[in-house]
Motif scaffolding. Sequence first.
Motif, PDB file in Angstrom:
ATOM      1  N   LEU A  21      71.222 -18.520 -10.222  1.00 42.02           N
ATOM      2  CA  LEU A  21      72.636 -18.815 -10.408  1.00 42.02           C
ATOM      3  C   LEU A  21      73.484 -17.543 -10.438  1.00 42.02           C
ATOM      4  O   LEU A  21      74.527 -17.290  -9.945  1.00 42.02           O
ATOM      5  N   ASP A  22      72.777 -16.568 -11.270  1.00 41.08           N
ATOM      6  CA  ASP A  22      73.321 -15.277 -11.419  1.00 41.08           C
ATOM      7  C   ASP A  22      73.638 -14.444 -10.174  1.00 41.08           C
ATOM      8  O   ASP A  22      74.525 -14.057 -10.118  1.00 41.08           O
ATOM      9  N   GLU A  23      72.399 -14.616  -9.360  1.00 40.28           N
ATOM     10  CA  GLU A  23      72.551 -13.738  -8.042  1.00 40.28           C
ATOM     11  C   GLU A  23      73.584 -14.667  -7.203  1.00 40.28           C
ATOM     12  O   GLU A  23      74.440 -13.911  -6.550  1.00 40.28           O
ATOM     13  N   ALA A  24      73.769 -15.987  -7.126  1.00 40.74           N
ATOM     14  CA  ALA A  24      74.806 -16.709  -6.543  1.00 40.74           C
ATOM     15  C   ALA A  24      76.368 -16.313  -7.013  1.00 40.74           C
ATOM     16  O   ALA A  24      77.121 -16.116  -6.008  1.00 40.74           O
ATOM     17  N   ILE A  25      76.388 -15.919  -8.132  1.00 37.88           N
ATOM     18  CA  ILE A  25      77.701 -15.727  -8.773  1.00 37.88           C
ATOM     19  C   ILE A  25      78.003 -14.537  -8.492  1.00 37.88           C
ATOM     20  O   ILE A  25      79.179 -14.024  -7.840  1.00 37.88           O
ATOM     21  N   HIS A  26      77.164 -13.562  -8.502  1.00 37.76           N
ATOM     22  CA  HIS A  26      77.331 -12.166  -8.132  1.00 37.76           C
ATOM     23  C   HIS A  26      77.765 -12.002  -6.714  1.00 37.76           C
ATOM     24  O   HIS A  26      78.533 -11.257  -6.246  1.00 37.76           O
ATOM     25  N   ALA A  27      76.750 -12.607  -5.643  1.00 45.13           N
ATOM     26  CA  ALA A  27      77.384 -12.610  -4.330  1.00 45.13           C
ATOM     27  C   ALA A  27      78.582 -13.234  -4.140  1.00 45.13           C
ATOM     28  O   ALA A  27      79.555 -12.785  -3.245  1.00 45.13           O
ATOM     29  N   LEU A  28      78.987 -14.356  -4.791  1.00 46.01           N
ATOM     30  CA  LEU A  28      80.344 -14.977  -4.479  1.00 46.01           C
ATOM     31  C   LEU A  28      81.421 -13.824  -5.035  1.00 46.01           C
ATOM     32  O   LEU A  28      82.541 -13.820  -4.183  1.00 46.01           O
ATOM     33  N   GLN A  29      81.223 -13.196  -6.057  1.00 49.30           N
ATOM     34  CA  GLN A  29      82.159 -12.031  -6.619  1.00 49.30           C
ATOM     35  C   GLN A  29      82.286 -10.986  -5.618  1.00 49.30           C
ATOM     36  O   GLN A  29      83.479 -10.459  -5.498  1.00 49.30           O
ATOM     37  N   GLU A  30      81.260 -10.753  -4.975  1.00 44.00           N
ATOM     38  CA  GLU A  30      81.253  -9.460  -4.194  1.00 44.00           C
ATOM     39  C   GLU A  30      81.923  -9.583  -2.699  1.00 44.00           C
ATOM     40  O   GLU A  30      82.894  -8.783  -2.188  1.00 44.00           O
ATOM     41  N   ARG A  31      81.951 -10.949  -2.307  1.00 42.93           N
ATOM     42  CA  ARG A  31      82.421 -11.528  -1.145  1.00 42.93           C
ATOM     43  C   ARG A  31      83.974 -11.299  -1.321  1.00 42.93           C
ATOM     44  O   ARG A  31      84.816 -11.209  -0.378  1.00 42.93           O
ATOM     45  N   GLY A  32      84.795 -11.533  -2.559  1.00 40.27           N
ATOM     46  CA  GLY A  32      85.807 -11.655  -2.984  1.00 40.27           C
ATOM     47  C   GLY A  32      86.648 -12.888  -2.527  1.00 40.27           C
ATOM     48  O   GLY A  32      87.837 -13.054  -2.786  1.00 40.27           O
ATOM     49  N   SER A  33      86.134 -13.642  -1.549  1.00 42.00           N
ATOM     50  CA  SER A  33      86.826 -14.885  -1.307  1.00 42.00           C
ATOM     51  C   SER A  33      86.313 -16.092  -1.854  1.00 42.00           C
ATOM     52  O   SER A  33      86.231 -17.275  -1.303  1.00 42.00           O
ATOM     53  N   ALA A  34      85.808 -15.919  -3.081  1.00 42.57           N
ATOM     54  CA  ALA A  34      84.881 -17.105  -4.031  1.00 42.57           C
ATOM     55  C   ALA A  34      86.055 -18.064  -4.467  1.00 42.57           C
ATOM     56  O   ALA A  34      87.121 -17.539  -5.071  1.00 42.57           O
ATOM     57  N   ASP A  35      85.749 -19.252  -4.444  1.00 42.81           N
ATOM     58  CA  ASP A  35      86.624 -20.252  -4.866  1.00 42.81           C
ATOM     59  C   ASP A  35      86.533 -20.186  -6.713  1.00 42.81           C
ATOM     60  O   ASP A  35      85.540 -20.237  -6.949  1.00 42.81           O
TER      61      ASP A  35
END
Length: 66
Positions: A21-35
Motif C-alpha cells: 500500500l505504501d508503494e502504491a500511494i507513493h506511485a500515485l503521488q509521483e504521477r501527480g494525477s492521483a484521485d
Amino acid sequence: MDEVEVLRVKLAMLKSQHRDLDEAIHALQERGSADMLTLRRLKKQKLMLKDQITQLEDRILPDIIA
C-alpha cells in the motif's frame, strides 16, 4: 503450528500488505494525477493495517513491566 507461529505468519502478511500500500500511494503521488478520494482510501487502509500490526506485535511480545 502453535498460536505464536500463526501470529507471526499473519504479521508477516500484514507487513507485506502495508508495504504494498505504501508503494502504491507513493506511485500515485509521483504521477501527480492521483484521485484524492483513492489516495485517502488507500491511506486509511494503510493506517488500519498498521493498527493490526501493532496489535499482533503486542500479542507476540507483550510489554513486561518488572
